[in-house]
Enzyme design. Structure first.
Site, PDB file in Angstrom:
ATOM      1  N   ARG A 134    -110.745  33.383  19.049  1.00 20.69           N
ATOM      2  CA  ARG A 134    -111.276  34.932  18.464  1.00 20.69           C
ATOM      3  C   ARG A 134    -113.271  35.207  19.017  1.00 20.69           C
ATOM      4  O   ARG A 134    -113.346  34.240  18.772  1.00 20.69           O
ATOM      5  CB  ARG A 134    -111.163  35.385  17.323  1.00 20.69           C
TER       6      ARG A 134
ATOM      7  N   LYS B  65    -103.782  39.420  17.484  1.00 20.18           N
ATOM      8  CA  LYS B  65    -104.559  40.158  15.420  1.00 20.18           C
ATOM      9  C   LYS B  65    -105.161  41.247  15.941  1.00 20.18           C
ATOM     10  O   LYS B  65    -105.290  42.447  14.827  1.00 20.18           O
ATOM     11  CB  LYS B  65    -105.444  39.440  15.382  1.00 20.18           C
TER      12      LYS B  65
ATOM     13  N   HIS C 189    -101.444  38.662   4.379  1.00 18.83           N
ATOM     14  CA  HIS C 189    -101.621  37.657   5.765  1.00 18.83           C
ATOM     15  C   HIS C 189    -101.351  36.354   4.544  1.00 18.83           C
ATOM     16  O   HIS C 189    -102.126  35.606   4.046  1.00 18.83           O
ATOM     17  CB  HIS C 189    -103.303  37.409   5.828  1.00 18.83           C
TER      18      HIS C 189
ATOM     19  N   SER D  90    -106.436  28.030   6.672  1.00 15.52           N
ATOM     20  CA  SER D  90    -106.497  27.254   7.249  1.00 15.52           C
ATOM     21  C   SER D  90    -107.438  25.619   6.973  1.00 15.52           C
ATOM     22  O   SER D  90    -108.071  25.319   5.998  1.00 15.52           O
ATOM     23  CB  SER D  90    -107.962  27.059   8.824  1.00 15.52           C
TER      24      SER D  90
ATOM     25  N   LYS E 240    -100.462  25.460   4.792  1.00  9.77           N
ATOM     26  CA  LYS E 240     -99.593  27.442   4.143  1.00  9.77           C
ATOM     27  C   LYS E 240     -98.091  27.379   4.951  1.00  9.77           C
ATOM     28  O   LYS E 240     -97.282  27.296   4.755  1.00  9.77           O
ATOM     29  CB  LYS E 240    -100.721  28.532   5.272  1.00  9.77           C
ATOM     30  N   THR E 241     -98.819  26.772   6.276  1.00  8.81           N
ATOM     31  CA  THR E 241     -97.639  26.073   7.541  1.00  8.81           C
ATOM     32  C   THR E 241     -96.469  25.033   6.604  1.00  8.81           C
ATOM     33  O   THR E 241     -95.867  25.411   7.001  1.00  8.81           O
ATOM     34  CB  THR E 241     -98.217  26.042   8.313  1.00  8.81           C
TER      35      THR E 241
ATOM     36  N   ASP F 101     -97.468  34.471   8.763  1.00  7.78           N
ATOM     37  CA  ASP F 101     -98.327  34.374   9.117  1.00  7.78           C
ATOM     38  C   ASP F 101     -98.798  35.871   8.937  1.00  7.78           C
ATOM     39  O   ASP F 101     -99.803  36.261   8.124  1.00  7.78           O
ATOM     40  CB  ASP F 101     -98.846  34.941  10.671  1.00  7.78           C
TER      41      ASP F 101
ATOM     42  N   ARG G  85    -103.502  26.467  21.257  1.00  5.67           N
ATOM     43  CA  ARG G  85    -102.604  27.114  20.181  1.00  5.67           C
ATOM     44  C   ARG G  85    -101.148  27.160  21.085  1.00  5.67           C
ATOM     45  O   ARG G  85    -100.907  27.153  22.693  1.00  5.67           O
ATOM     46  CB  ARG G  85    -103.180  28.657  20.424  1.00  5.67           C
TER      47      ARG G  85
END
Length: 536
Positions: free
Chosen positions: A53, A199, A218, A236, A240-241, A255, A326
């Site tokens: 980003r 995003k 989020h 991050s 979470k994932t 997400d 990614r």
């Protein structure tokens, strides 16, 4: 002479509208936007400025209609004058007219058609069009959306640069990612990072939905066999994932979600997962979704900026190109998903933090006020660099666990969150996936199996009927017992050899909470949240 986007598209001689997935894959290969990997996925590499980003080149148009709803004190909300945006929009339309071919996709953001926002993406790049098929959802006309008359138009020119001298002194560089929430238009010029497209649209939803009585979050979300849903929030590195991917629970998404009185719903059609250092055993669901073998015309996973050898094999442990490699892929590539991507209002909310100070408990139950506070703060910690041989945790606060993408005034999100957890009796827990027995370098990180046991205890309501005690530094309620977890680790102070060192470290972190709250939120959110702030 000014020309509208639709006029430009009508005049252009080579516009491909809603092409089939296989056609876009073939075009991406034909145009050398991507290459076929050994397993059939598409590999692509972007310029160095597009490996992540570009927050300093990301703008929000400041309009009279909406400016009071946006927190302009946030460093992530960079204002752009509407006249500059109009000039950039006109230039983008002109650039489109110079291209040999254009690609249009008509998709929606939001699995619940009642709240779905139509988005028309116009790009000169077939891979961008394929990315929108992976990440945005098919249009569903079975119900009329609250946004039925408000299509969002997005122009994406990933490899062009801004050159106009009329506004070059009013923006930072020749790259721009800009959103006009009021006119529902967006433009991406000079950024080939797929996340810029994703995003931009999700930030727009995060702005628009609260006015429709929907809380954007989020988070990842899953559903148990009993039909009860849970959401996981974390920055991050917090897990979470990994923790939301449970073979016994169906995944809704990983997400972005919305929470309305009708329930929760995923924004996305796919996932945009980090691939660096991915472990095929520990993260098998993601790995298999990206790395399964198929004919390239059927595959369509897009792998960005990963090291690929001449034989088409990937090395995800090689970070010379970027630490942010990614992969974009549709949800259907995962094995255990709920196809509708919708569920009832969540019975459980889990905040994940990786506390490298080693002072937070592995689990704590939060009151409504505490839940609103920890949601507002979005705390975790990360490790500093090791150039000097000194590694020390750095405190990170990201409001609502997604600060760059939550543009509204903070009280809008905090109050709505509090309202919904009260209305639906949602239990909220803080789970520390970080360190115990001391800070990083002295203590050790919680074993993933211990954390999974705690998550399962939370989701199965095992912690509803146990005794709790108050932890003084962070004002948290800690369970005295948790089946399958040693009682010794439930109170973090017990795990430290030197209790005075623990107190010193805990008070230091609590003080950082107080400083950040006063700096960022005092006077902007309800004053009762200060009552539960550590360090006060």
């Amino acid at each position: 002479m000014k020309i509208s986007l639709n006029e430009q598209l009508n005049e252009h001689k080579n516009v491909l509208i809603d092409s089939k997935r296989s056609k876009l894959i073939e075009k991406s290969i034909e145009n050398k936007d991507a290459f076929i990997s050994k397993n059939g996925a598409l590999a692509t590499w972007t310029p160095v400025e597009s490996t992540g980003r570009s927050p300093k080149d990301t703008y929000i148009v400041k309009n009279k209609e909406s400016e009071n709803k946006i927190d302009w004190d946030s460093p992530n909300n960079i204002p752009l004058d509407s006249d500059v945006f109009e000039l950039i929009w006109e230039d983008a339309i002109q650039i489109l007219g110079e291209k040999n071919e254009l690609f249009i996709t008509n998709r929606v953001i939001g699995a619940d058609s009642k709240y779905a926002l139509k988005v028309k993406t116009v790009a000169d790049n077939s891979l961008t069009a394929l990315f929108t098929l992976n990440m945005f959802r098919e249009q569903d006309n079975s119900k009329e959306s609250i946004f039925k008359d408000n299509e969002f138009q997005l122009i994406v020119l990933p490899y062009d640069k801004l050159k106009d001298k009329n506004y070059s002194d009013r923006i930072r560089s020749d790259m721009i990612i800009a959103s006009d929430f009021d006119s529902k238009r967006g433009v991406v010029i000079g950024s080939a990072y797929g996340g810029s497209v994703k995003k931009l649209m999700f930030t727009a939803m995060n702005f628009l939905l609260p006015d429709k009585n929907v809380l954007p979050i989020h988070c990842s979300a899953n559903e148990g066999k009993d039909g009860n849903s849970a959401i996981f929030l974390g920055l991050s590195g917090t897990g979470k994932t990994t923790l939301s991917g449970d073979k016994n629970r169906a995944l809704l998404g990983d997400d972005e979600h919305g929470w309305s009185d009708d329930g929760i719903f995923n924004f996305e059609n796919g996932c945009y997962a980090k691939m660096i250092d991915i472990d095929p055993k520990k993260e098998s669901e993601i790995y298999d979704a990206v790395m399964h073998k198929d004919d390239y015309r059927n595959h369509g996973a897009i792998i960005e900026n990963a090291m690929m050898y001449p034989d088409g094999a990937f090395d995800y442990f090689d970070d010379r190109l970027t630490k942010n490699s990614r992969a974009s892929y549709p949800l259907k590539f995962l094995k255990n998903i709920k196809k509708s991507s919708k569920s009832i209002p969540p019975k459980t909310v889990i905040f994940l933090t990786a506390d490298a100070n080693g002072v937070l408990p592995p689990v704590a139950k939060l009151s409504t006020k505490q839940a609103m506070f920890w949601y507002l703060m979005g705390y975790t910690s990360k490790l500093a660099g090791t150039e000097t041989g000194i590694v020390d945790p750095q405190t990170v606060f990201s409001r609502f666990f997604g600060e760059p993408f939550m543009p509204r005034n903070p009280d809008d999100y905090a109050q709505m969150f509090g309202k919904y957890i009260e209305k639906y009796g949602t239990a909220v827990y803080l789970i520390n996936t970080g360190w115990t027995g001391g800070p990083y370098g002295e203590g050790k990180r919680f074993d993933i199996m211990v954390t999974r046991r705690i998550v399962n205890a939370v989701l199965s309501n095992e912690l509803n009927n146990v005794e709790y005690k108050k932890e003084p530094n962070f004002k948290l309620n800690i369970p005295l017992t948790c089946l399958g977890v040693s009682e010794d680790i439930l109170d973090p102070k017990n795990t430290w050899k030197d209790k005075n060192d623990y107190d010193t470290r805990a008070k230091k972190l609590a003080g950082e909470f107080a400083i950040h709250f006063d700096k960022s939120f005092k006077g902007k959110v309800d004053s009762f949240l200060e009552e539960v702030c550590p360090g006060k």
